[in-house]
Design a protein around this motif. Sequence first.
Motif, mmCIF file in Angstrom:
data_model
loop_
_atom_site.group_PDB
_atom_site.id
_atom_site.type_symbol
_atom_site.label_atom_id
_atom_site.label_comp_id
_atom_site.label_asym_id
_atom_site.label_seq_id
_atom_site.Cartn_x
_atom_site.Cartn_y
_atom_site.Cartn_z
ATOM 1 N N ARG A 51 0.842 -1.195 0.000
ATOM 2 C CA ARG A 51 0.000 0.000 0.000
ATOM 3 C C ARG A 51 0.878 1.246 0.000
ATOM 4 N NH1 ARG A 51 -1.974 -3.769 2.957
ATOM 5 N NH2 ARG A 51 -0.845 -3.103 4.800
ATOM 6 N N LEU A 52 0.519 2.189 -0.853
ATOM 7 C CA LEU A 52 1.280 3.433 -0.961
ATOM 8 C C LEU A 52 0.310 4.604 -0.945
ATOM 9 C CD1 LEU A 52 3.790 2.856 -3.899
ATOM 10 C CD2 LEU A 52 4.334 3.050 -1.501
ATOM 11 N N GLN A 53 0.794 5.687 -0.358
ATOM 12 C CA GLN A 53 -0.022 6.899 -0.383
ATOM 13 C C GLN A 53 -0.165 7.361 -1.831
ATOM 14 O OE1 GLN A 53 1.606 9.983 2.032
ATOM 15 N NE2 GLN A 53 -0.382 10.770 2.598
ATOM 16 N N HIS A 54 -1.316 7.825 -2.222
ATOM 17 C CA HIS A 54 -1.633 8.326 -3.569
ATOM 18 C C HIS A 54 -1.786 7.221 -4.616
ATOM 19 C CE1 HIS A 54 -0.854 12.249 -1.973
ATOM 20 N NE2 HIS A 54 0.422 11.976 -1.764
ATOM 21 N N ASN A 56 -3.972 4.164 -5.773
ATOM 22 C CA ASN A 56 -5.240 3.495 -5.572
ATOM 23 C C ASN A 56 -5.195 2.189 -6.367
ATOM 24 O OD1 ASN A 56 -7.853 2.582 -5.936
ATOM 25 N ND2 ASN A 56 -8.720 4.637 -6.191
ATOM 26 N N PHE A 134 3.684 1.122 2.501
ATOM 27 C CA PHE A 134 3.203 1.160 3.876
ATOM 28 C C PHE A 134 2.899 -0.260 4.341
ATOM 29 C CE2 PHE A 134 -0.357 1.046 6.808
ATOM 30 C CZ PHE A 134 0.159 1.804 7.844
ATOM 31 N N GLN A 197 9.284 5.629 7.153
ATOM 32 C CA GLN A 197 8.990 6.171 8.490
ATOM 33 C C GLN A 197 10.160 5.943 9.447
ATOM 34 O OE1 GLN A 197 7.710 3.439 6.962
ATOM 35 N NE2 GLN A 197 5.659 3.003 7.697
#
Lengths: 279, 273
Positions: A51-54, A56, A134, A197
């Motif tokens: 999963r990655l930000q931005h 979908n 993520f 992170q």
Amino acid sequence: MTTSEERISFKYAVFTLVTDDAGAVTVPVGVALWSTQSPWLRFQMIGENDRLQHVNHNEHLLFIRHVQDQVEHWAASENPPYAPKPMKPYEDGWWQHVHQLLIHRVRVSEPRAIDCSDPNEEFGPLFESIVGPFRTHRESRTRLAGQIQDCLGNVARCFKARQPLSGYGGRDVKVLRAHKGKFGFVVIEGVNLAAGQAEALSDALVSKLLRVKAANPSGCEFVVAYVSSPHGLNGEAVLVDWIKEKTGARVFDLQREREKLRQTATNLVWKADGQATLA
Amino acid sequence: METVYAYRDDGCIAPWSRWKPHAVLCTESADHRERPGIGHVVKLAQGSDGAAALISEVICTRLIAAGGLNVLDGRFVMAGPAFATANQIEEGRYYGTVRRFDVVDGPPEKLDVLADPREIVDLWAFDSWLATIDRNTYGNILLERADAEHFRVIAADQSDCFGGAGALASGRWQAALAKNSPAESVAFLQQAIFQCGRLLALTAAIERVEQAAQQLDQAFDLVPQEWWKRAGIPRPHEIRDALAARARRLRDILRVGQWEELDDDDFRGAYLL
């Protein structure tokens, strides 16, 4: 001047996904690492579970899979479209050409230099540090715990996993692994400093160890194993220093200092048990 | 077709391709008051072959769209004196499409990624009609998302119809359009034809071509006179008439008869081989 042990050089390239209609916003979604001299090649793009930000999955994964299939196909045939001559996929020219071919939703950067010494060990952290998918805290911890157990070998049996220790103010602190001996205890913790992170993770680790230390000011030894990005690409050196300085932990790179980590853990177990340490 | 005005050249985006298209920001007004404008992919093709490529793009994109297939949003792109001088090209009109980032380059690798395999069958029928020589070349089909698992096909490059831009400029188009051979397509074309109902799919595709052929005049009228001159084509109507005649022969060109004789078992055997 050259020597008989001439260093093998590596290059890498980053796959990016365009996430807006104007082509202005891109997100790293994959990495390729290769060496012409070895020859060696591996590339990886995000999959269903990353999963990655931005990004979908419903909207974007189709494009990523398509380009992955194309690149695999070109690599197998050694003949990407419009190639001026047959090229091997572990050559810089091959990736330079693919860089020019991918001009729409998924692109790949030009080849970039990297001082990589063990591609098999370093590819994973390179992917983590650039793409930084993520992962849930549980996923990351399980992954890291597995790596540490593998590294410790026989001495892993002396440590209990997910051990609660008394911490500051009487509140228990759960650590990755701990050994309680007659004369003290040894805590092994891990942190992924190749992750996006990294800063937050190392801050959390320092805080956790300080809480243990506050309740056990003596007889408590900390060992921290960390996943590093290849040659500190993620800028983690300062975080390693911070962990050492604040907690007094012995800190080891999980890829490059495996033997030292195992040896130190063994010696500390012996010390905690009141036996002589290994030479 | 709408006209836009080239404002800023952002460089060649496909140096490997024959016409080396440029990314160009274009405005709707000649004085560029709404600059920097919208991104386009523009073929600043030069010479007689270049002009023939632009003619091929304009006519064939229009005809394919008239048949209900998906195409890119085409524009005439005016290169003013300053833009032309800076780029060392002739001043005047070129062909471009609105730049899209929501697509990937085809051809598709396999049938099951397509939302509607009929699009491949239809495109093959159109390419066979228009004597397109390079549909299976990387980038001449673009793929846009239909749903999470499937793509839709976009006919993205029509510069090499009529047997190729060179053939169009040199007069060899006559031989190309006279030949009764179908166009190249993706590796899984036969599978697509079967999946879409074989004869039914081919008949429907031919009907779409016939429907598009009714718009031949409108498609040819789109071409600026100066392009015909630059390409050295004095009688464009001969090409139009040859295309009309070729549309009438499409059943033979696509060898529909062979498909009438095949049944599912034949196909399975052939496919397994």
